[in-house]
Design a protein around this motif. Structure first.
Motif, mmCIF file in Angstrom:
data_model
loop_
_atom_site.group_PDB
_atom_site.id
_atom_site.type_symbol
_atom_site.label_atom_id
_atom_site.label_comp_id
_atom_site.label_asym_id
_atom_site.label_seq_id
_atom_site.Cartn_x
_atom_site.Cartn_y
_atom_site.Cartn_z
ATOM 1 N N ALA A 58 0.730 -21.719 -10.730
ATOM 2 C CA ALA A 58 0.481 -20.602 -10.024
ATOM 3 C C ALA A 58 -1.178 -20.519 -10.641
ATOM 4 N N MET A 59 -1.276 -19.330 -9.820
ATOM 5 C CA MET A 59 -2.992 -18.520 -10.033
ATOM 6 C C MET A 59 -2.911 -17.792 -10.388
ATOM 7 N N ILE A 60 -3.598 -17.720 -11.427
ATOM 8 C CA ILE A 60 -4.007 -15.688 -12.354
ATOM 9 C C ILE A 60 -5.411 -15.960 -11.708
ATOM 10 N N VAL A 61 -5.564 -14.755 -10.404
ATOM 11 C CA VAL A 61 -7.295 -14.503 -9.439
ATOM 12 C C VAL A 61 -7.777 -12.717 -10.359
ATOM 13 N N ARG A 62 -8.812 -12.841 -10.827
ATOM 14 C CA ARG A 62 -9.002 -12.039 -11.222
ATOM 15 C C ARG A 62 -10.786 -11.190 -10.336
ATOM 16 N N LEU A 63 -10.896 -9.803 -9.646
ATOM 17 C CA LEU A 63 -11.586 -9.999 -9.246
ATOM 18 C C LEU A 63 -12.064 -8.417 -9.837
ATOM 19 N N HIS A 64 -12.911 -7.969 -9.597
ATOM 20 C CA HIS A 64 -13.842 -6.823 -10.253
ATOM 21 C C HIS A 64 -13.981 -5.579 -8.769
ATOM 22 N N HIS A 65 -13.120 -4.750 -9.804
ATOM 23 C CA HIS A 65 -12.866 -2.990 -8.349
ATOM 24 C C HIS A 65 -14.100 -2.565 -7.779
ATOM 25 N N ALA A 66 -15.595 -3.110 -8.019
ATOM 26 C CA ALA A 66 -16.733 -2.611 -7.490
ATOM 27 C C ALA A 66 -16.574 -3.716 -6.659
ATOM 28 N N ALA A 67 -16.183 -5.359 -5.891
ATOM 29 C CA ALA A 67 -16.796 -6.071 -5.394
ATOM 30 C C ALA A 67 -15.694 -5.183 -4.181
ATOM 31 N N ILE A 68 -14.465 -5.258 -4.553
ATOM 32 C CA ILE A 68 -13.114 -5.308 -4.040
ATOM 33 C C ILE A 68 -12.423 -4.239 -4.545
ATOM 34 N N ASP A 69 -11.885 -3.432 -2.977
ATOM 35 C CA ASP A 69 -10.181 -2.830 -3.718
ATOM 36 C C ASP A 69 -9.234 -3.791 -3.370
ATOM 37 N N SER A 70 -7.662 -3.152 -3.853
ATOM 38 C CA SER A 70 -6.668 -3.840 -3.903
ATOM 39 C C SER A 70 -5.944 -4.141 -2.324
ATOM 40 N N LEU A 71 -6.990 -3.753 -1.684
ATOM 41 C CA LEU A 71 -6.588 -3.870 0.287
ATOM 42 C C LEU A 71 -7.143 -4.581 0.026
ATOM 43 N N SER A 72 -8.640 -4.726 0.016
ATOM 44 C CA SER A 72 -9.680 -6.279 0.767
ATOM 45 C C SER A 72 -9.135 -7.363 0.220
ATOM 46 N N GLY A 73 -9.299 -7.044 -1.430
ATOM 47 C CA GLY A 73 -8.278 -8.211 -2.132
ATOM 48 C C GLY A 73 -7.576 -9.103 -1.728
ATOM 49 N N ASP A 74 -6.566 -8.271 -0.943
ATOM 50 C CA ASP A 74 -5.834 -9.227 0.329
ATOM 51 C C ASP A 74 -6.725 -9.977 1.118
ATOM 52 N N GLU A 75 -7.488 -9.722 1.473
ATOM 53 C CA GLU A 75 -8.637 -9.914 3.313
ATOM 54 C C GLU A 75 -8.803 -10.973 1.357
ATOM 55 N N ILE A 76 -9.798 -11.494 0.865
ATOM 56 C CA ILE A 76 -10.547 -12.476 0.256
ATOM 57 C C ILE A 76 -9.223 -13.398 -0.393
ATOM 58 N N MET A 77 -7.897 -12.802 -0.604
ATOM 59 C CA MET A 77 -7.089 -14.040 -0.649
ATOM 60 C C MET A 77 -6.809 -14.421 0.059
ATOM 61 N N SER A 78 -6.400 -14.503 1.913
ATOM 62 C CA SER A 78 -6.445 -14.882 2.848
ATOM 63 C C SER A 78 -7.794 -15.841 3.079
ATOM 64 N N THR A 79 -8.943 -15.732 2.666
ATOM 65 C CA THR A 79 -9.721 -16.972 2.651
ATOM 66 C C THR A 79 -9.283 -18.008 2.078
ATOM 67 N N LEU A 80 -8.604 -18.282 1.947
ATOM 68 C CA LEU A 80 -8.154 -19.243 0.052
ATOM 69 C C LEU A 80 -6.026 -20.110 0.534
ATOM 70 N N LEU A 81 -6.008 -18.917 1.709
ATOM 71 C CA LEU A 81 -5.335 -19.228 2.087
ATOM 72 C C LEU A 81 -4.416 -19.296 3.518
ATOM 73 N N ASP A 82 -3.722 -20.032 3.849
ATOM 74 C CA ASP A 82 -3.059 -20.877 5.365
ATOM 75 C C ASP A 82 -1.770 -20.416 5.604
ATOM 76 N N PHE A 83 -1.883 -19.855 7.358
ATOM 77 C CA PHE A 83 -0.423 -19.615 7.295
ATOM 78 C C PHE A 83 0.712 -20.806 7.549
ATOM 79 N N SER A 84 0.487 -22.233 7.536
ATOM 80 C CA SER A 84 1.080 -23.071 7.858
ATOM 81 C C SER A 84 0.724 -24.278 6.941
ATOM 82 N N VAL A 85 1.803 -25.477 6.485
ATOM 83 C CA VAL A 85 1.658 -25.855 5.735
ATOM 84 C C VAL A 85 0.403 -26.828 5.727
ATOM 85 N N THR A 86 0.153 -26.869 6.788
ATOM 86 C CA THR A 86 -1.126 -28.334 7.288
ATOM 87 C C THR A 86 -2.889 -26.852 7.253
#
Length: 534
Positions: free
Chosen positions: A140-168
């Motif tokens: 598991a990973m516990i991710v903490r982001l400050h609200h001053a930098a992003i909102d809960s919706l753009s937080g999803d955009e930040i996570m998309s930089t770390l995740l992929d849509f395929s196993v590779t």
């Protein structure tokens, strides 16, 4: 170098040791599709290869001298990934509840402001959790982001930089060595502050730190003590959640199949949406919980729902671009199906009213020089204890992809969102949809619920109550007409404008004269000093 907006800065000013303004979540991954587990070393290397994809990861705050203006985001020349990644190993005897508690404890801690405002905790040892719904082979990973930098919706955009849509993992373009921009000088920061003062006359009041600041503070306190606040401003009824909070936090959640929610929507009929059903589940849980504690108020509870107003033309990839919708949860209606239909009607009215009003526009109604002072006074005078709240709780619904996401071949199987608490708001609900499932999480301050049962199990009770209600006929007479949310919301906005107009008009006239006089008497005004072009 990028300055924080009034809205972004307000999340810094709202923050205290008791009320960290942190959003993020708990993410659980299954590594069974890989030949090997994901170790902390591999995890760290994977993050290191992607931090360049979002400037947010390597930018920190820099304060303007004497706090004459909002802070700036700058490249952190001392950025070290190791200061943002930590490891936690679950031990035999730990449970799934233990993982939730570890996450809640982390969300209760403010982030250090001398570095980029984020952290990720890697958690292994899931195999030690007995009778758990979590994968035995995984992490598991516990991710903490400050609200001053992003909102809960753009937080999803930040996570998309770390995740992929395929196993590779996707191939990343080659990157140049990172060269942070030089730190801005104090002269440059002061020049920008005075330049902002000229373009924004309201901000002149912040520059007079001597007699004028003292007079301002005294006058503001006097006004707050004597002001007769309209009842319609604080329209939501007080509940046991709407009190001052301390630093303790509790995280609970339930996971529902999206198919089940779609079936509920179909059975309820009409133009009810999935979002209405999710909101209806939250409303039913609140109704059942408060009713069981003999704490259910007669007027309906009011929820604040964030709405993203992001545009493809916006240059800022992060930051808060929000509108807020106030919606009645119709808890004065006993029947859950009738209540959901009413919530749908309220949402349509409220969204039409608020769709063109962004949160940063609303903050402009209050001069930025007041934001920090106002939030401090709000806490010092315990206004959350003395007045009814504007709303009872935020309910955030974050739509996610309905296809699996992967981190270096490990499949994301659970995503739980969180949001910050502050004085007067001791419970927050966040719904996240992902890959055919919807997680509804509860972030709460447990000390507000001492000697009372936890709120989380009531979410599943609410689902069961709604399902049961669909099996029984009900009379249309149970449909109770409530005050129009639009009229209620318009009244709130009018009152806000009226209060701040009356409260600050004479005050700022005096402050502006004093500030302009001091600037005129200054031999060498910093305004004339041009900012460094670099």
């Amino acid at each position: 170098m990028r300055q924080l907006s009034d809205l972004d800065a307000s999340f810094l000013y709202l923050e205290s040791e008791r009320t960290p303004m942190i959003i993020g979540g708990l993410y659980v991954f299954d590594t069974s599709e890989r030949n090997t587990d994901v170790t902390f070393e591999e995890f760290s290397q994977f993050i290191a290869a992607r931090v360049h994809l979002a400037p947010f990861f390597r930018q920190r705050l820099v304060e303007v001298p004497l706090k004459l203006d909002h802070p700036y985001w700058i490249d952190d020349p001392e950025f070290q990934l190791g200061r943002h990644l930590t490891q936690l190993t679950l031990q035999p005897g730990d449970t799934e509840t233990s993982l939730n508690k570890f996450a809640a404890d982390l969300f209760a801690r403010p982030l250090e402001r001398d570095r980029p405002l984020w952290s990720i905790t890697y958690v292994d040892g899931l195999e030690h959790l007995p009778e758990s719904s979590l994968p035995a082979r995984g992490f598991a990973m516990i991710v903490r982001l400050h609200h001053a930098a992003i909102d809960s919706l753009s937080g999803d955009e930040i996570m998309s930089t770390l995740l992929d849509f395929s196993v590779t993992p996707r191939k990343l373009p080659p990157t140049n060595p990172w060269r942070p921009e030089p730190l801005p000088s104090k002269v440059r920061l002061l020049s920008s502050a005075y330049g902002n003062a000229i373009t924004s006359p309201f901000k002149l009041a912040t520059f007079v730190k001597g007699t004028a600041a003292s007079a301002f503070y005294t006058l503001l306190i006097q006004k707050l003590r004597n002001i007769n606040i309209p009842v319609s401003l604080f329209s939501a009824p007080r509940t046991l959640f709407n009190k001052n909070v301390n630093q303790s936090r509790q995280l609970e959640y339930i996971e529902l199949p999206l198919k089940q929610l779609k079936q509920l929507r179909k059975s309820i009929g009409g133009e009810v949406t999935i979002n209405d059903v999710v909101t209806g589940i939250c409303a039913e849980a609140l109704y059942l919980y408060l009713n069981d504690q003999n704490e259910l108020p007669t007027p309906p509870l009011i929820a604040m729902t964030p709405i993203s107003v992001r545009s493809k033309t916006l240059k800022a990839r992060t930051g808060n671009q929000l509108s807020a919708m106030l919606i009645s949860l119709a808890t004065n209606i006993r029947h859950p199906i009738v209540r959901i239909r009413k919530i749908h009607d309220n949402a349509i009215i409220s969204e039409n009213y608020s769709q063109a009003i962004s949160a940063d526009r609303l903050t402009e109604l209050v001069p930025s020089s007041i934001i920090a002072l106002s939030t401090r006074i709000y806490t010092e005078f315990q206004l959350a204890q003395r007045h009814k709240p504007l709303f009872n709780l935020p309910i955030t619904n974050i739509p996610g992809p309905q296809t699996p996401l992967y981190l270096n071949g490990a499949k994301l199987v659970r995503q739980v969102g969180t949001a910050p608490l502050f004085d007067g708001i001791g419970l927050v609900l966040v719904a996240v949809s992902y890959d055919g499932k919807v997680n509804i999480s509860v972030t709460s301050c447990p000390t507000l619920l001492e000697d009372k049962p936890p709120f989380g199990p009531y979410l599943m009770r609410a689902v069961e109550a709604i399902d049961s209600a669909l099996q029984e006929p009900f009379e249309a007479s149970e449909y109770e007409e409530a005050e129009s949310t639009r009229e209620q919301g318009a009244g709130i906005i009018d009152d806000v404008i009226s209060i701040f107009s009356n409260l600050y008009s004479n005050l700022f006239s005096r402050e502006k004269v004093l500030a302009e006089k001091q600037l005129a008497e200054t031999p060498e005004s910093p305004v004339s000093e041009k900012p460094d072009a670099k």
